[in-house]
Scaffold this active site. Sequence first.
Site, PDB file in Angstrom:
ATOM      1  N   CYS A   1       0.814  -1.225   0.000  1.00 37.43           N
ATOM      2  CA  CYS A   1       0.000   0.000   0.000  1.00 37.43           C
ATOM      3  C   CYS A   1       0.844   1.271   0.000  1.00 37.43           C
ATOM      4  CB  CYS A   1      -0.942   0.006   1.206  1.00 37.43           C
ATOM      5  SG  CYS A   1      -0.103   0.080   2.816  1.00 37.43           S
TER       6      CYS A   1
ATOM      7  N   CYS B   1      -4.266 -44.192  -0.045  1.00 37.41           N
ATOM      8  CA  CYS B   1      -5.124 -45.317   0.303  1.00 37.41           C
ATOM      9  C   CYS B   1      -6.472 -45.157  -0.400  1.00 37.41           C
ATOM     10  CB  CYS B   1      -5.300 -45.374   1.817  1.00 37.41           C
ATOM     11  SG  CYS B   1      -6.422 -46.678   2.382  1.00 37.41           S
TER      12      CYS B   1
ATOM     13  N   CYS C   1      -3.627 -52.902  -4.444  1.00 39.14           N
ATOM     14  CA  CYS C   1      -2.828 -52.845  -5.669  1.00 39.14           C
ATOM     15  C   CYS C   1      -2.794 -51.399  -6.151  1.00 39.14           C
ATOM     16  CB  CYS C   1      -3.430 -53.755  -6.734  1.00 39.14           C
ATOM     17  SG  CYS C   1      -2.643 -53.603  -8.372  1.00 39.14           S
TER      18      CYS C   1
ATOM     19  N   CYS D   1      -4.770 -57.385 -13.000  1.00 38.19           N
ATOM     20  CA  CYS D   1      -5.764 -56.534 -12.358  1.00 38.19           C
ATOM     21  C   CYS D   1      -7.131 -56.775 -12.962  1.00 38.19           C
ATOM     22  CB  CYS D   1      -5.380 -55.065 -12.509  1.00 38.19           C
ATOM     23  SG  CYS D   1      -3.831 -54.638 -11.680  1.00 38.19           S
TER      24      CYS D   1
ATOM     25  N   CYS E   1       3.417 -28.377 -17.986  1.00 38.94           N
ATOM     26  CA  CYS E   1       4.552 -27.570 -17.517  1.00 38.94           C
ATOM     27  C   CYS E   1       5.849 -28.239 -17.958  1.00 38.94           C
ATOM     28  CB  CYS E   1       4.508 -27.449 -15.989  1.00 38.94           C
ATOM     29  SG  CYS E   1       6.013 -26.773 -15.241  1.00 38.94           S
TER      30      CYS E   1
ATOM     31  N   CYS F   1      -0.747 -12.692 -20.673  1.00 39.06           N
ATOM     32  CA  CYS F   1       0.357 -12.789 -21.633  1.00 39.06           C
ATOM     33  C   CYS F   1       0.861 -14.223 -21.699  1.00 39.06           C
ATOM     34  CB  CYS F   1       1.482 -11.839 -21.233  1.00 39.06           C
ATOM     35  SG  CYS F   1       2.274 -12.259 -19.678  1.00 39.06           S
TER      36      CYS F   1
ATOM     37  N   CYS G   1       5.244 -25.924  -9.244  1.00 40.09           N
ATOM     38  CA  CYS G   1       6.694 -25.874  -9.054  1.00 40.09           C
ATOM     39  C   CYS G   1       7.261 -24.469  -9.189  1.00 40.09           C
ATOM     40  CB  CYS G   1       7.401 -26.802 -10.046  1.00 40.09           C
ATOM     41  SG  CYS G   1       7.223 -26.294 -11.786  1.00 40.09           S
TER      42      CYS G   1
ATOM     43  N   CYS H   1       7.460 -20.084 -21.311  1.00 39.70           N
ATOM     44  CA  CYS H   1       6.738 -19.451 -22.427  1.00 39.70           C
ATOM     45  C   CYS H   1       5.595 -20.352 -22.852  1.00 39.70           C
ATOM     46  CB  CYS H   1       7.701 -19.198 -23.579  1.00 39.70           C
ATOM     47  SG  CYS H   1       6.887 -18.603 -25.092  1.00 39.70           S
TER      48      CYS H   1
ATOM     49  N   CYS I   1       8.390 -15.885 -30.580  1.00 37.04           N
ATOM     50  CA  CYS I   1       7.308 -15.843 -29.598  1.00 37.04           C
ATOM     51  C   CYS I   1       6.980 -14.391 -29.256  1.00 37.04           C
ATOM     52  CB  CYS I   1       7.700 -16.590 -28.322  1.00 37.04           C
ATOM     53  SG  CYS I   1       8.078 -18.338 -28.597  1.00 37.04           S
TER      54      CYS I   1
END
Length: 537
Positions: free
Chosen positions: A280, A366, A394, A407, A482, A495, A503, A508, A529
């Site tokens: 502020c 779990c 499993c 399975c 990412c 942008c 992370c 870009c 870019c």
Amino acid sequence: MIADMVEQEDELLALHSIFGSEEFVRDESKSAGEIRVSVELPADFTVVLKEGETLRQYEISFLPPLLLTFELPEDYPSSSPPSFTLTCSWLTHTQLTALGAQLTDLYQATGGAVVLFSWVQFLKEDALRFLDIHTLLELPSDEQSTQYYSQDSLNAALSEPNNNQHTPKSEPSDNQSCNVSDPSTSDWTSTDLQGAVALDSCKANQKNSPFDHSKVQLDQSGQGAASLPIHPRESPQNEDQTLSGLSLTPSQTLLSQLLIYDAAQNRKAFATTVFDCGVCFMGWLGSVCVQLPECGHIFCQTCLAQFCKLQITEGNVQGVICPQADCTATPTPAQVKSLVGEELFSRYDRLLLQNTLDCMPDVTYCPRRSCGSAVIQEKSSTAAMCSVCGFAFCVTCRKTYHGADDCQGKQNTNKLTEKDSQQARIDLPQSQEGIQALLDDYARGSKQRQQLLESRYGRKILQVTVEECLSEDWMAFNSKNCPHCFCRIQKDGGCNMMMCSRCRQRFCWACLTRLPTKRAGTHFVDSPCSIYQYHPT
């Protein structure tokens, strides 16, 4: 005699008006009192303690005050100097004796004038320089004390008096005596009432005494080093109990006391200083501000609290960082808790743990709905056991562990795919818009319409395959991975400079190139870019 009494009263009134109650306390029953003198430290002042090959050094801004206790004789200031004691936690007995001699010399130089204020100014401004202490204070090590006492015999008594003494030049010499029965409560006493330095310390818990003086511990050379002066209205018992559970040597105890005092004074100085909030941009007292320890940036509590509450409410716990641009420092958990309250802090703590676990590749959960605890899985096995509820499952199909058998969930999925894939290929629309229209028609249609669509495409195809297809197509079209942690990210505006919420990696959006923390915008200067990508409507 009357003139001396008038000058004494005027001097005491002047000291009372100059110094606050924390610095000057007067004994109303007689012409006596005590003054706490805080010495002025230069910048980058360092305290050093050598313990064998170990060197501990800390930069500090404040040292505990010297305690000057005085009593004015009837013929002061015309004929006699004040009788006084000088106590300090971080100076040796020899250094205190030298300071006391200098105080007496200052009185002799006045020619019978009042001297207490001059003494205070000398101790405050010139004491360190007089003792040849500039930017380094070396505390005595414990190895030097073996000739007097050891850690295994802290209650040993010293029967021979210390012959250190100081007497005014015009008076006969009086020896000081040292009677020590316990180094933790030893007292240095002087019987010289003519102005000699007296390293005198009364019992800190003595009743009916207007002043509580600090204890003196023997340092390793047999010289006195007093502990922290205690304010008359405070009891030293709490401090002793705080350190009683720690196995500290006398030198380590002294060093810890110096650091604790410095931290307390720094907090006090911070609380009374005005700072500009980085959000502020208004000036606030430090008492209503928060300083982040990693970066040192300061914000008012209101702004930082609103910022942290917003991030935690939205689930972006990784965004609880310094609001300053390009600063990734984080507040301490204690600061976050005091800013957002108990309820939001519990959410912050839980989401932070969840986010950390999600980033660990060997962590699963779990499958029991009543549990859901984190479980560490081994790479060499598909079996896992919850340490909370004991359920063995499993990790592939998330069902009860079935040993080496395939399975069941995977078998059902394969059967469904093999059985229904041919029919799905025949009539299912080939575009995303067509599939979306089919799903809308099925969801909004009447029962007869739904039965007709189910007979044509198959109920499982409509309820499972179409929705999964739409979800995968939507994610592929609207999100990207990412480049650092491969988390799926959706861009809904702004942008092309992105930051992963998991992370904190900058990248870009157009080419998925990782960007540095500083000067990240240079990527868009000499590259195909663009920082902004416009979509004309």
